[in-house]
Design a protein around this motif. Structure first.
Motif, PDB file in Angstrom:
ATOM      1  N   LYS A 196       0.823  -1.211   0.000  1.00 54.28           N
ATOM      2  CA  LYS A 196       0.000   0.000   0.000  1.00 54.28           C
ATOM      3  C   LYS A 196       0.860   1.266   0.000  1.00 54.28           C
ATOM      4  CE  LYS A 196      -3.969   0.023   2.242  1.00 54.28           C
ATOM      5  NZ  LYS A 196      -4.979  -0.104   3.296  1.00 54.28           N
ATOM      6  N   GLU A 197       2.019   1.173   0.604  1.00 54.15           N
ATOM      7  CA  GLU A 197       2.922   2.323   0.666  1.00 54.15           C
ATOM      8  C   GLU A 197       3.436   2.723  -0.721  1.00 54.15           C
ATOM      9  OE1 GLU A 197       3.336   3.869   3.636  1.00 54.15           O
ATOM     10  OE2 GLU A 197       1.960   2.361   4.417  1.00 54.15           O
ATOM     11  N   ASP A 198       3.385   1.793  -1.672  1.00 56.35           N
ATOM     12  CA  ASP A 198       3.873   2.087  -3.019  1.00 56.35           C
ATOM     13  C   ASP A 198       3.012   3.108  -3.752  1.00 56.35           C
ATOM     14  OD1 ASP A 198       5.928   0.324  -2.631  1.00 56.35           O
ATOM     15  OD2 ASP A 198       4.965  -1.318  -3.718  1.00 56.35           O
ATOM     16  N   ALA A 199       1.772   3.281  -3.317  1.00 53.27           N
ATOM     17  CA  ALA A 199       0.870   4.212  -3.996  1.00 53.27           C
ATOM     18  C   ALA A 199       1.445   5.627  -4.036  1.00 53.27           C
ATOM     19  CB  ALA A 199      -0.497   4.207  -3.318  1.00 53.27           C
ATOM     20  N   VAL A 200       2.242   5.976  -3.060  1.00 56.30           N
ATOM     21  CA  VAL A 200       2.835   7.309  -3.022  1.00 56.30           C
ATOM     22  C   VAL A 200       3.730   7.555  -4.243  1.00 56.30           C
ATOM     23  CG1 VAL A 200       4.867   6.739  -1.630  1.00 56.30           C
ATOM     24  CG2 VAL A 200       3.890   9.009  -1.487  1.00 56.30           C
ATOM     25  N   HIS A 201       4.265   6.474  -4.795  1.00 54.48           N
ATOM     26  CA  HIS A 201       5.151   6.612  -5.947  1.00 54.48           C
ATOM     27  C   HIS A 201       4.404   7.004  -7.225  1.00 54.48           C
ATOM     28  CE1 HIS A 201       8.572   5.319  -3.656  1.00 54.48           C
ATOM     29  NE2 HIS A 201       7.868   4.295  -3.212  1.00 54.48           N
ATOM     30  N   ARG A 202       3.081   6.873  -7.201  1.00 53.20           N
ATOM     31  CA  ARG A 202       2.302   7.345  -8.350  1.00 53.20           C
ATOM     32  C   ARG A 202       2.497   8.842  -8.549  1.00 53.20           C
ATOM     33  NH1 ARG A 202      -2.970   5.043  -6.651  1.00 53.20           N
ATOM     34  NH2 ARG A 202      -2.184   3.004  -6.217  1.00 53.20           N
ATOM     35  N   MET A 203       2.778   9.522  -7.473  1.00 48.90           N
ATOM     36  CA  MET A 203       2.984  10.966  -7.583  1.00 48.90           C
ATOM     37  C   MET A 203       4.238  11.275  -8.390  1.00 48.90           C
ATOM     38  SD  MET A 203       0.177  11.651  -6.358  1.00 48.90           S
ATOM     39  CE  MET A 203       0.294  13.286  -6.995  1.00 48.90           C
ATOM     40  N   ASP A 204       5.164  10.329  -8.466  1.00 48.72           N
ATOM     41  CA  ASP A 204       6.322  10.511  -9.348  1.00 48.72           C
ATOM     42  C   ASP A 204       5.860  10.627 -10.788  1.00 48.72           C
ATOM     43  OD1 ASP A 204       7.970  10.298  -7.131  1.00 48.72           O
ATOM     44  OD2 ASP A 204       8.467   8.186  -7.496  1.00 48.72           O
TER      45      ASP A 204
END
Length: 109
Positions: free
Chosen positions: A7-15
């Protein structure tokens, strides 16, 4: 790495949002179609469709999101189960139908 999905990987979508802002905005707007409440298809059914498609495409993030949103929209566990199994049946049907192509290409080789 011990697993693929976190779930923490979702933040990388902001990349992606930073790297391709217009495309990310277009995707985000497209993704918002499901939650529309003023369409011809009621929200509950939009979420059922989204649940089925999420299973057909195998997106764990979409599965979680739409299972939760579906429950909030009034989807029952029985309805969700049927939608998932309908998706599974159609995916299996597509694989079998495309199997004919494999036979065709095999015979041509």
């Amino acid at each position: 790495m011990t697993h693929y999905y976190d779930k923490e990987d979702a933040v990388h979508r902001m990349d992606m949002a930073k790297a391709a802002p217009e495309d990310f905005k277009a995707w985000s707007n497209l993704n918002n179609i499901v939650g529309r409440e003023n369409g011809a298809i009621p929200l509950k059914y939009r979420e059922l469709i989204a649940i089925a498609v999420a299973h057909a495409t195998g997106c764990p993030y979409c599965i979680e999101s739409h299972a939760k949103k579906g429950k909030a929209a009034g989807v029952s566990k029985e309805e969700m189960s049927e939608a998932i199994l309908l998706a599974a049946a159609l995916c299996a049907g597509a694989a079998a139908a495309h199997g004919g192509l494999a036979m065709k290409f095999f015979d041509q080789a």
